[in-house]
Design an enzyme around this catalytic site. Structure first.
Site, PDB file in Angstrom:
ATOM      1  N   CYS A 160      16.888 -35.512   2.921  1.00  0.00           N
ATOM      2  CA  CYS A 160      18.294 -35.638   3.319  1.00  0.00           C
ATOM      3  C   CYS A 160      19.100 -36.367   2.252  1.00  0.00           C
ATOM      4  O   CYS A 160      20.221 -35.971   1.911  1.00  0.00           O
ATOM      5  CB  CYS A 160      18.403 -36.353   4.664  1.00  0.00           C
TER       6      CYS A 160
ATOM      7  N   CYS B 252      15.800 -31.063   6.692  1.00  0.00           N
ATOM      8  CA  CYS B 252      14.872 -32.015   7.306  1.00  0.00           C
ATOM      9  C   CYS B 252      13.663 -31.278   7.877  1.00  0.00           C
ATOM     10  O   CYS B 252      13.818 -30.319   8.635  1.00  0.00           O
ATOM     11  CB  CYS B 252      15.574 -32.799   8.415  1.00  0.00           C
TER      12      CYS B 252
ATOM     13  N   PHE C 217      21.861   8.351   7.762  1.00  0.00           N
ATOM     14  CA  PHE C 217      22.993   8.364   6.837  1.00  0.00           C
ATOM     15  C   PHE C 217      22.970   7.093   5.985  1.00  0.00           C
ATOM     16  O   PHE C 217      24.032   6.570   5.617  1.00  0.00           O
ATOM     17  CB  PHE C 217      24.315   8.423   7.606  1.00  0.00           C
ATOM     18  N   SER C 218      21.771   6.603   5.666  1.00  0.00           N
ATOM     19  CA  SER C 218      21.742   5.217   5.221  1.00  0.00           C
ATOM     20  C   SER C 218      20.637   4.827   4.252  1.00  0.00           C
ATOM     21  O   SER C 218      20.642   3.716   3.740  1.00  0.00           O
ATOM     22  CB  SER C 218      21.625   4.315   6.458  1.00  0.00           C
ATOM     23  N   CYS C 219      19.676   5.693   3.971  1.00  0.00           N
ATOM     24  CA  CYS C 219      18.551   5.290   3.134  1.00  0.00           C
ATOM     25  C   CYS C 219      18.990   5.130   1.675  1.00  0.00           C
ATOM     26  O   CYS C 219      19.499   6.075   1.070  1.00  0.00           O
ATOM     27  CB  CYS C 219      17.419   6.318   3.222  1.00  0.00           C
TER      28      CYS C 219
ATOM     29  N   CYS D 275      11.643 -40.349  11.762  1.00  0.00           N
ATOM     30  CA  CYS D 275      11.751 -40.043  10.336  1.00  0.00           C
ATOM     31  C   CYS D 275      10.412 -40.259   9.629  1.00  0.00           C
ATOM     32  O   CYS D 275       9.707 -41.245   9.875  1.00  0.00           O
ATOM     33  CB  CYS D 275      12.822 -40.925   9.704  1.00  0.00           C
TER      34      CYS D 275
ATOM     35  N   ASN E 121      20.283  -0.037   8.192  1.00  0.00           N
ATOM     36  CA  ASN E 121      19.171   0.371   7.350  1.00  0.00           C
ATOM     37  C   ASN E 121      18.988  -0.703   6.276  1.00  0.00           C
ATOM     38  O   ASN E 121      19.687  -1.719   6.281  1.00  0.00           O
ATOM     39  CB  ASN E 121      19.444   1.740   6.723  1.00  0.00           C
ATOM     40  N   THR E 122      18.082  -0.475   5.345  1.00  0.00           N
ATOM     41  CA  THR E 122      17.791  -1.492   4.338  1.00  0.00           C
ATOM     42  C   THR E 122      18.978  -1.720   3.405  1.00  0.00           C
ATOM     43  O   THR E 122      19.821  -0.843   3.204  1.00  0.00           O
ATOM     44  CB  THR E 122      16.566  -1.076   3.506  1.00  0.00           C
TER      45      THR E 122
ATOM     46  N   CYS F 242      28.823 -31.874   7.244  1.00  0.00           N
ATOM     47  CA  CYS F 242      28.416 -30.535   6.776  1.00  0.00           C
ATOM     48  C   CYS F 242      27.054 -30.158   7.347  1.00  0.00           C
ATOM     49  O   CYS F 242      26.727 -28.978   7.438  1.00  0.00           O
ATOM     50  CB  CYS F 242      28.381 -30.493   5.254  1.00  0.00           C
TER      51      CYS F 242
END
Length: 298
Positions: free
Chosen positions: A221, A259, A7-9, A215, A73-74, A252
């Site tokens: 960064c 990194c 039900f999805s293509c 580092c 599906n897609t 955040c």
């Protein structure tokens, strides 16, 4: 062994086929019921992601007698444009079309829809997780959000059936490490920890912290912190190292995402008395003026 009803293509242009059915909920129920009357084997209804809420059509499939739900599906998309002929790809003799996007890019969408249905008490059907699965970690994430079976197509087309053995081996090692004997004990294990953002404890604050011994001095960064509007990093040119401005850091963690070296940047929770500088005071004042000041004609 079973039937999966598509039900999805998104490639189906004929009305009453593919995702056109998945977007017309009464048809989902009708088609599922019709098939169930004709067969004695289990029937899975495969849902389209080209919709806002998947729980509602899944419930219609259940009402039609579906034994399980599979998703996703897609995703409808346009992958690329031919810049010479100005034709959307894939180019089929001079024409392109909106088509189905698959692969790792759609995994977050698939996980979201599986989790929605996994938390829906009214649905309560077995779920089969699909979308962007290539590794045992991908498979496990779907399982943890409610899928009791996993389906893979694009990953196998790309890498071959050997990845299934890798998934089984990786998942087995994980379960042995965690002392978990059955996969079913992992199904939905992450759902109790999935909440809406209003449930977050925003009183707890923190900042990024850096293990500068590892580092490599790439400066990613520093660039992302400035260009994303954080301005919480200075740069030590001599040593080629970031210098954190602690009371400006908004935690955040964008710096950790860009990194290239694992585990250099981590989150550090700060005590309740810690305060960061409010770098957005002027912006908020301007926002208030724009929002509430009446417009004047020039």
């Amino acid at each position: 062994d079973m039937l999966e009803l598509n039900f999805s293509c998104p490639h189906m242009a004929v009305e009453g086929a593919g995702h056109h059915v998945g977007q017309a909920f009464d048809l989902i129920e009708k088609f599922t019921s019709t098939v169930k009357q004709c067969v004695s084997i289990p029937v899975i209804a495969k849902m389209t992601p080209n919709i806002t809420d998947m729980t509602e059509p899944a419930i219609y499939a259940k009402q039609g007698g579906a034994d399980a739900i599979s998703a996703i599906n897609t995703v409808s998309g346009i992958s690329q444009i031919d810049l010479d002929g100005f034709i959307p790809k894939p180019n089929v003799f001079g024409l392109g079309s909106v088509s189905g996007t698959s692969g790792p890019a759609i995994k977050p969408i698939g996980l979201r829809f599986i989790s929605d249905m996994g938390k829906c008490e009214e649905l309560s059907l077995p779920l089969s997780g699909i979308g962007g699965i290539e590794t045992w970690i991908d498979a496990l994430e779907y399982i943890l959000l409610g899928a009791s079976t996993i389906q893979v197509t694009t990953g196998i087309i790309h890498y071959g059936y050997g990845i299934v053995e890798d998934m089984i081996e990786g998942l087995t090692d994980f379960m042995n490490e965690k002392n978990i004997s059955k996969v079913k004990d992992l199904v939905g294990k992450a759902l109790p920890n999935l909440k809406t953002t209003d449930k977050f404890d925003l009183k707890r604050q923190g900042r990024a912290q850096y293990d500068l011994a590892k580092c490599v001095g790439c400066g990613q960064c520093y660039t992302v912190c400035r260009d994303a509007g954080g301005f919480a990093l200075d740069w030590d040119d001599k040593n080629r190292r970031p210098v954190l401005i602690e009371d400006k850091c908004l935690s955040c963690m964008i710096c950790s995402f860009v990194c290239p070296v694992p585990d250099i940047i981590s989150y550090k929770e700060m005590p309740g008395t810690w305060k960061r500088k409010d770098a957005c005071v002027m912006d908020r004042s301007l926002e208030t003026q724009i929002k509430y000041q009446p417009f004047k004609s020039s």
